[in-house]
Design a protein around this motif. Structure first.
Motif, mmCIF file in Angstrom:
data_model
loop_
_atom_site.group_PDB
_atom_site.id
_atom_site.type_symbol
_atom_site.label_atom_id
_atom_site.label_comp_id
_atom_site.label_asym_id
_atom_site.label_seq_id
_atom_site.Cartn_x
_atom_site.Cartn_y
_atom_site.Cartn_z
ATOM 1 N N THR A 110 -5.726 89.984 -45.319
ATOM 2 C CA THR A 110 -6.244 89.674 -43.983
ATOM 3 C C THR A 110 -5.534 90.509 -42.924
ATOM 4 O OG1 THR A 110 -4.674 87.846 -43.786
ATOM 5 C CG2 THR A 110 -6.872 87.322 -44.614
ATOM 6 N N SER B 76 -3.641 86.320 -39.178
ATOM 7 C CA SER B 76 -3.515 84.994 -39.780
ATOM 8 C C SER B 76 -4.645 84.101 -39.275
ATOM 9 C CB SER B 76 -2.156 84.381 -39.409
ATOM 10 O OG SER B 76 -2.095 83.028 -39.781
ATOM 11 N N THR C 287 -7.677 76.731 -42.867
ATOM 12 C CA THR C 287 -7.474 78.127 -43.270
ATOM 13 C C THR C 287 -6.014 78.466 -43.560
ATOM 14 O OG1 THR C 287 -7.393 78.749 -40.922
ATOM 15 C CG2 THR C 287 -9.509 78.967 -42.055
ATOM 16 N N ILE C 288 -5.173 77.455 -43.756
ATOM 17 C CA ILE C 288 -3.768 77.729 -44.072
ATOM 18 C C ILE C 288 -3.675 78.485 -45.402
ATOM 19 C CG2 ILE C 288 -1.585 76.641 -44.739
ATOM 20 C CD1 ILE C 288 -2.119 74.468 -42.716
ATOM 21 N N ARG C 289 -2.856 79.553 -45.395
ATOM 22 C CA ARG C 289 -2.566 80.350 -46.591
ATOM 23 C C ARG C 289 -3.811 81.045 -47.151
ATOM 24 N NH1 ARG C 289 2.490 79.544 -48.440
ATOM 25 N NH2 ARG C 289 1.959 80.506 -50.437
ATOM 26 N N VAL C 290 -4.716 81.429 -46.285
ATOM 27 C CA VAL C 290 -5.829 82.298 -46.697
ATOM 28 C C VAL C 290 -5.344 83.741 -46.581
ATOM 29 C CG1 VAL C 290 -8.150 83.077 -46.177
ATOM 30 C CG2 VAL C 290 -7.596 80.656 -46.001
ATOM 31 N N ASN C 291 -5.319 84.467 -47.682
ATOM 32 C CA ASN C 291 -4.716 85.798 -47.718
ATOM 33 C C ASN C 291 -5.722 86.939 -47.765
ATOM 34 O OD1 ASN C 291 -2.089 84.653 -47.786
ATOM 35 N ND2 ASN C 291 -2.307 84.291 -49.984
ATOM 36 N N SER D 151 -5.143 80.895 -39.815
ATOM 37 C CA SER D 151 -4.643 79.608 -39.346
ATOM 38 C C SER D 151 -3.999 79.733 -37.967
ATOM 39 C CB SER D 151 -3.632 79.051 -40.355
ATOM 40 O OG SER D 151 -3.132 77.798 -39.938
ATOM 41 N N TYR D 152 -3.178 80.762 -37.803
ATOM 42 C CA TYR D 152 -2.526 80.960 -36.504
ATOM 43 C C TYR D 152 -3.545 81.315 -35.424
ATOM 44 C CZ TYR D 152 0.573 82.981 -32.991
ATOM 45 O OH TYR D 152 1.215 83.278 -31.815
#
Length: 459
Positions: free
Chosen positions: A385, A388, A109-113, A390-391
């Motif tokens: 979102t 985050s 899910t990195i950089r899912v906005n 990813s976080y």
């Protein structure tokens, strides 16, 4: 009415639809909130399984109440009386599977906005399929080769990840204290009762902190023993006094006008709680008096009965789970993420004083849709979102390691069981004592950071 409800729940479990309850009378739920709650339930389920694996009492009850228990264990190739499914090694493997599950989603899910893409749909839906993947990860960990090497390496990985998660917890506590003071201070301008509430709560907090110092000075020190308790009680008490004076000093007040005694009051209470917990976790000391060995520096109201120990352990386990889930769920909001980076939000905060300030909305703009015949789902992440993704998964990854180390008593895992969760060990003592100092240092840094890095704190 049942058919549309069934279809909506099927879409929730096996499709990309947002999760909702099958009840029309349920209040509407945000997509971001429902998703985080579902992942928290996954996390809680695996954690409960780990607790069961570390409990000989549960193992004995299963052996006595399940017919053909031994034969069932043999058919599962789990060893005699399912020995491979209990103990610290089993907890390490299950938590390894859960950690891999969350780590994969952290990368995925990195950089899912926003929530309109394919990856966001997988993150917010397909719950039954993701549950199968989680079970497969936990079960597959039992088939890893070179078990001894894996356990030795994973133990140190868990210690590092668990300590990082502990740091996040402490930073969230500091952020909570600042937010509490900022929110209630904003109400003083239009209602002086908020000032009275601030003064009252601050007085209560410092009363509890001072009372804790007196209590531990009486019951956790001894003229002939417990030297570490005397030293650390003096150090921690002095640190609380220093940060309290620093918070109201003129040069801090000039940079942070809202800084007051409420924040150091919260920090002082938490430091005293950690100090008390550390003293309770330290191995017991004895002194010889009149030819008899007497245990000193222990909790005075503990009768030592098995029922009392079970109650204390159960309460301690619930508090542990609550702290872990709170940290996992709140550390991923925009406000908390900014606080963890020790910087000011780019947008000015418009605080509205209220008692339950923790439950404020991250955004006020969203679309509301009806999902079948059941609960309303608010799609609040179509433009951006709320947190985050990813976080969020990475924090749960660290939480998995923290639970693994805590349930197995960190490095004192040999012959450990969940019923001894609150029993003494030096590793737990030092972890909690260091946590006190880190908490104070983090709070002190939030006070002096505007002096050191003024550009990051410009409005």
């Amino acid at each position: 009415m049942c058919i549309p409800c069934f279809i909506s729940q099927l879409a929730c479990c096996c499709g990309s639809a947002a999760c909702s309850c099958c009840c029309n009378c349920c209040p509407k739920i945000k997509q971001s909130t429902g998703t985080r709650v579902m992942y928290a339930l996954y996390f809680l389920l695996v954690t409960i399984i780990c607790v069961i694996m570390m409990s000989p009492t549960v193992e004995q009850q299963l052996k006595e109440n399940i017919p053909f228990y031994s034969e069932l264990c043999e058919k599962m190739n789990a060893g005699e009386n399912c020995k491979t499914l209990v103990g610290y090694s089993a907890v390490y493997k299950v938590c390894f599977g859960m950690a891999c599950f969350f780590f994969f989603f952290a990368i995925f899910t990195i950089r899912v906005n926003n929530s309109t893409g394919c990856r966001a749909a997988i993150h917010n839906g397909f719950w039954f399929l993701k549950f199968i993947v989680l079970v497969a990860c936990c079960a597959g960990a039992f088939f890893l080769p070179e078990e001894k090497i894996f356990l030795n390496v994973w133990r140190y990985v868990g210690a590092v990840g668990g300590f990082i998660f502990l740091l996040i917890q402490l930073m969230l506590l500091v952020e909570f204290a600042h937010r509490w003071n900022t929110n209630w201070s904003s109400g003083v301008t239009y209602n002086r009762l908020w000032y009275a509430a601030l003064a009252f709560v601050t007085l209560v907090l410092f009363t509890i902190a001072v009372g804790a110092v007196v209590f531990m000075g009486i019951y956790y020190t001894h003229p002939e023993a417990c030297l570490l308790n005397k030293i650390f009680l003096g150090i921690n008490g002095s640190l609380c006094l220093i940060v309290s004076l620093l918070a109201i000093s003129p040069f801090i007040q000039k940079l942070q006008p809202t800084s007051g005694l409420l924040q150091p009051g919260v920090i002082s209470v938490y430091v005293m709680y950690l100090t008390f917990s550390a003293f309770s976790s330290k191995p017991k000391e004895t002194v010889t008096s009149d030819g008899m060995n007497t245990t000193v520096c222990v909790f005075p109201f503990n009768s030592g009965t098995e029922s009392d120990k079970k109650i204390v352990t159960a309460v301690g386990t619930v508090i542990l789970f609550a702290c872990v889930l709170y940290s996992c769920l709140t550390s991923t909001t925009r406000r908390s993420s900014a606080a963890l980076r020790v910087c000011r939000n780019t947008e000015p905060e418009t605080e509205r004083a209220r008692c339950c300030f923790c439950f404020g909305d991250d955004t006020d703009y969203y679309d509301e849709e009806k999902t079948g015949a059941g609960q309303n789902v608010v799609y609040d992440e179509r433009e951006a979102t709320i947190y985050s993704y990813s976080y969020f998964h990475f924090v749960f990854f660290l939480g998995s390691l923290y639970v693994m180390m805590t349930v197995t008593n960190w490095f004192h895992y040999d012959d450990h069981k969940i019923e001894k969760l609150l029993d003494g060990s030096w590793s737990v003592f030092w972890i909690k004592m260091v946590s006190c100092w880190v908490c104070v240092l983090v709070y002190m840094w939030t006070l002096i950071a505007p002096m050191v890095c003024p550009k990051r704190f410009e409005a």
